[in-house]
Design a protein around this motif. Structure first.
Motif, short mmCIF file in Angstrom:
data_model
loop_
_atom_site.label_atom_id
_atom_site.label_comp_id
_atom_site.label_asym_id
_atom_site.label_seq_id
_atom_site.Cartn_x
_atom_site.Cartn_y
_atom_site.Cartn_z
N ILE A 1 3.34 6.63 8.55
CA ILE A 1 4.56 6.05 9.10
C ILE A 1 4.87 6.72 10.43
O ILE A 1 5.31 6.10 11.38
N VAL B 1 9.92 -1.54 -1.93
CA VAL B 1 8.96 -0.65 -1.26
C VAL B 1 9.24 -0.61 0.23
O VAL B 1 9.26 0.45 0.85
N ALA C 1 12.39 15.53 11.70
CA ALA C 1 11.81 16.00 12.95
C ALA C 1 12.90 16.46 13.90
O ALA C 1 12.78 17.49 14.56
N GLY D 1 10.77 6.62 6.68
CA GLY D 1 10.61 6.75 8.12
C GLY D 1 11.84 7.35 8.77
O GLY D 1 11.75 8.26 9.59
N ARG E 1 12.10 10.98 7.84
CA ARG E 1 11.13 11.77 8.59
C ARG E 1 11.62 12.02 10.01
O ARG E 1 11.49 13.11 10.54
N ASN F 1 8.31 16.42 18.99
CA ASN F 1 8.74 15.14 19.56
C ASN F 1 10.18 14.86 19.16
O ASN F 1 10.62 15.26 18.10
N GLN G 1 10.18 2.55 2.37
CA GLN G 1 9.38 3.03 3.50
C GLN G 1 10.22 3.17 4.75
O GLN G 1 10.06 4.11 5.51
N ALA H 1 0.84 -1.19 0.00
CA ALA H 1 0.00 0.00 0.00
C ALA H 1 0.88 1.25 0.00
O ALA H 1 1.92 1.27 0.64
N ASN H 2 0.45 2.27 -0.72
CA ASN H 2 1.27 3.47 -0.71
C ASN H 2 1.07 4.17 0.62
O ASN H 2 -0.04 4.27 1.12
N SER H 3 2.15 4.59 1.22
CA SER H 3 2.04 5.10 2.57
C SER H 3 2.56 6.53 2.63
O SER H 3 3.54 6.87 2.01
N GLY H 4 1.83 7.34 3.38
CA GLY H 4 2.25 8.73 3.51
C GLY H 4 2.69 9.01 4.92
O GLY H 4 3.65 8.43 5.41
N ALA H 5 1.92 9.86 5.59
CA ALA H 5 2.33 10.31 6.92
C ALA H 5 2.09 9.24 7.98
O ALA H 5 2.56 9.40 9.09
#
Lengths: 595, 142
Positions: free
Chosen positions: A87, B34, B49, B42, B45, A105, B38, A81-85
């Motif tokens: 995660i 994929v 942050a 992560g 990201r 955080n 991902q 599945a395409n994942s955005g935020a």
């Protein structure tokens, strides 16, 4: 298929020979034939039922097997599945109105121990005590050796501490990832943000929950996974907040005050641009609440919202505005101001036993801050209408501001509203409210008579709220407040170019045992600016200030809260993009020229 | 006829099995990619942050105030004052180009005159001089 004849000739002939009825042979044959047909149909139906049963059994087996499999296996993320935020499943950030971060955080690690895997507990305990000076080696060793299999050591670690713990090299020390709440601006806006701590804790993660302030009020929203960690914008302006805090802190020290608070609010939208309460604390390291004594002495106490004080003469404008709004009086009408005023067994005096009477105009009652004058105005209004007006300004309930502390800070209202209460309330005694209540009420005066709800969340549009007074009344009230600054008790509050209008208030602090202190006061300056088109309301309250530059210590708001407020306005107004303007000439000055 | 049909369907089964085998492995490879992406997203990201938090921490008003005080000699920064608002008419227009005069007087002025016009340091003086010269020139004509 061989079809059996119904009347076989041989049987019939022999039956006839015997003298029997040949029809019975036909009937017997028909019966046999029908029985055969019935048996065939039954066999077919049984076959169909069996097939259907097998199909259903297989379907249920497949569904049941799938359900069992889903229930028994570990859940896993869909890989394709395409994942955005999604995660990122942390607590949402809090930002100021311009998107600058107020709370975010940070990923750190927690440290736990499994003493059963530990090689040398004595050495581990002493090494840990060396890395973390606040830990005691003996206590640690006792916890490692009393037979338990799991011990929490630290909730969060810095990368350096983590490396140092790594270097101990004991297999019984383990790390778990932790998301921790960080307030990068330190003490700034501490009372708004409140603080956060860990809720339910596991080895692999822990939930971060708000413990106070807006973090607790918006806890559900900040943790809602459906919002995908979208930052929540507050109404605060980081720069304005920092400046207000700096000036207020300096002012508090200069005026020898025990505490101070400042609220800056947009009069149209009700947005609070700055909320400072001093002394404050660092929300990254929130201190423990006081277990005994006055909670107001704790730095955790939010004076702006929880500090329910008698706000003194700042209340006078409400009586004057209501009298004008009801059409009882005009700004220039004369009222009795002959001090002292005797009411029953009570004697109402002016500040330092002045007498501004025998008659004063309503405007001068406000400008000179005459207790007796405003008492007479309040008596004309009457208790019922006075209560209704104060209620419409929000003085009878807790403020709706988005802080958990706000709901608990109800104004103190006298149970019986006798005539003497009508009199004392008109000059701000006998009834207590928080500076936040005062800010909301002054905003209603400043914005043309619309009640506003103070809010800490960024809103784009002015509030669509009911009018509590006419725009003409609002103009008259602003003119009176401007008079207080230009010719009255708040002359130190005049900031060139910003036409400050406001009202001072000095109230003696009540003793816990009853009665009032005479050398402990709460000084308040409630101001709005610029007077020609008010945009902002600023409330500054100082707790127990005393100004000692003169020969005798001065404790009136005009000498303490007003200069602090003026300096805040002088520094903050340019930051808000307000251009200093030359004050438009008063209308009566123009008519004078005409004559 | 029938044996050919059998042979063809057998070949088709072999072909389809080969195709399915390849698709299976291609899909697994993409799924692994994929997953790796991902994980990378992560991590990035998280890093983002951390950097946002660090940026906010380094730009906290307390620190900036301190830094501007320490570096006052070089920066000379003061808090924003009401007097720092300007009027639009305080903005100076660019100096009108000297070319304008030169064009209008073209053919009338001598070479040494255009030399004085080009002097950028004293434009007002120049103008005075040019008008002077023009006047004298006009006087000479009749």
């Amino acid at each position: 298929m061989i079809r059996t004849p119904l009347r076989p000739l041989a049987h019939i002939l022999s039956a006839r020979a015997r003298g029997e009825n040949p029809d019975s042979i036909e009937r017997e044959n028909i019966r046999l034939r029908q029985e055969k047909t019935r048996d065939r149909a039954r066999a077919r139906a049984e076959g169909r039922l069996l097939l259907l049963g097998i199909a259903f059994a297989m379907a249920f087996t497949v569904i049941g097997g799938r359900m069992g499999l889903l229930a028994a296996t570990e859940p896993s993320e869909p890989r394709s599945a395409n994942s955005g935020a999604q995660i990122l499943t942390g607590r949402a950030d809090l930002t100021d109105r311009n998107g600058r971060i107020l709370a975010t955080n940070l990923l750190t690690h927690s440290l736990y121990a499994q003493p059963k895997d530990m090689v040398d507990p004595t050495r581990v305990a002493s090494e840990l005590a060396r890395i973390f000076p606040d830990m005691d080696a003996k206590l640690l060793l006792a916890r490692f050796t009393d037979g338990r299999s799991f011990v929490w050591v630290r909730k969060t670690l810095s990368p350096e501490q983590m490396q140092a713990v790594h270097d101990i090299g004991d297999p019984g020390l383990l790390f778990g990832p932790r998301e921790m709440r960080l307030y990068p601006n330190g003490r700034l806006a501490a009372h708004v943000l409140g603080g956060a701590s860990f809720g339910a804790e596991g080895v692999h993660s822990a939930e971060v929950i708000g413990t106070a302030g807006i973090e607790k009020y918006l806890d559900a929203q900040l943790r809602d996974p459906a919002l995908e960690g979208k930052p929540v914008a507050l109404s605060l302006d980081l720069t304005v907040q920092a400046t207000t805090q700096e000036v207020l802190e300096a002012g508090m020290k200069m005026m020898n005050a025990k505490g101070a608070t400042a609220i800056l609010m947009d009069v149209h939208t009700g947005e609070i641009l700055s909320l400072v309460s001093l002394p404050d604390f660092d929300p990254n390291d929130r201190p423990q609440a006081l277990l005994k004594g006055d909670p107001a002495d704790s730095p955790l106490f939010n004076r702006a919202v929880q500090g329910v004080y008698e706000l003194g003469s700042t209340f006078k404008i409400f009586a004057a505005a209501q009298a004008v709004d009801l059409g009882l009086l005009e700004s220039s009408s004369m009222v009795d101001a002959d001090a002292p005023m005797i009411w029953g067994k009570h004697k109402i005096k002016e500040f330092e036993n002045h007498n501004y009477g025998p008659l004063l105009s309503v405007r001068d009652v406000i400008v000179k801050s005459s207790n007796v004058g405003v008492a007479h105005i309040a008596l004309q209004i009457g208790a019922v209408r006075q209560q209704a007006f104060l209620k419409s300004l929000g003085f009878f309930g807790p403020t709706p501001v988005e802080l958990v502390e706000a709901a608990g800070a109800k104004p103190l209202i006298p149970k019986r509203w006798a005539e003497i209460v009508t009199i004392t309330t008109s000059y701000g005694h006998g009834m207590s409210a928080s500076p936040m209540h005062l800010a909301a009420a002054y905003a209603a005066i400043a914005n043309g008579g619309t009640a506003v709800k103070p809010t800490l969340l960024r809103v784009e549009k002015p509030q669509n709220a009911p009018a509590v007074m006419s725009p003409e009344t609002s103009l008259a009230a602003i003119d009176m407040l401007r008079g207080v600054v230009t010719e009255g008790t708040a002359s130190l509050g005049d900031v060139e170019g910003y036409q400050v209008a406001g009202k001072t208030g000095t109230a003696d602090k009540p003793k816990a045992t009853g009665g009032y202190y005479h050398d402990k006061v709460i000084n308040t300056f409630a101001s709005l600016f610029p007077a020609s088109d008010p945009h902002y309301v600023l409330i500054v309250t100082l707790d127990e200030p005393v100004e000692t530059t003169g020969p005798i210590p001065r404790r009136t708001a005009g000498w303490t809260a007003v200069p602090v407020a003026a300096e805040i306005i002088r520094r903050v107004a340019p930051l808000l993009g307000l251009r200093p303007v030359i004050e438009p000439a008063a209308t009566d000055a123009v008519t004078l020229v005409h004559n | 006829m029938r044996p050919i049909l059998y042979a063809l369907s057998f070949l088709a089964v072999i072909g389809l099995a080969f195709w399915a085998y390849r698709e299976n492995y291609a899909t697994q490879k993409l799924l692994r990619q994929v997953e790796a992406l991902q994980t990378e997203i992560g991590t990035l990201r998280e890093a983002l942050a951390v950097q946002r938090a660090e940026w906010a921490y380094l730009n906290r008003p307390d620190r900036l105030r301190e830094l501007s005080t320490i570096n006052f000699d070089r920066l000379g920064l003061f808090p924003l004052e009401p007097t720092q608002f300007g009027q639009i008419d305080q903005v100076s227009y660019p100096v009108p180009p000297a070319m304008f005069l030169q064009d209008s007087l073209d053919g009338i002025l001598t070479i040494n005159l255009s030399g004085t016009l080009a002097d950028p340091d004293a434009p007002t003086d120049d103008r005075a001089k040019t008008t002077e010269i023009v006047d004298s020139h006009e006087e000479q004509v009749p």
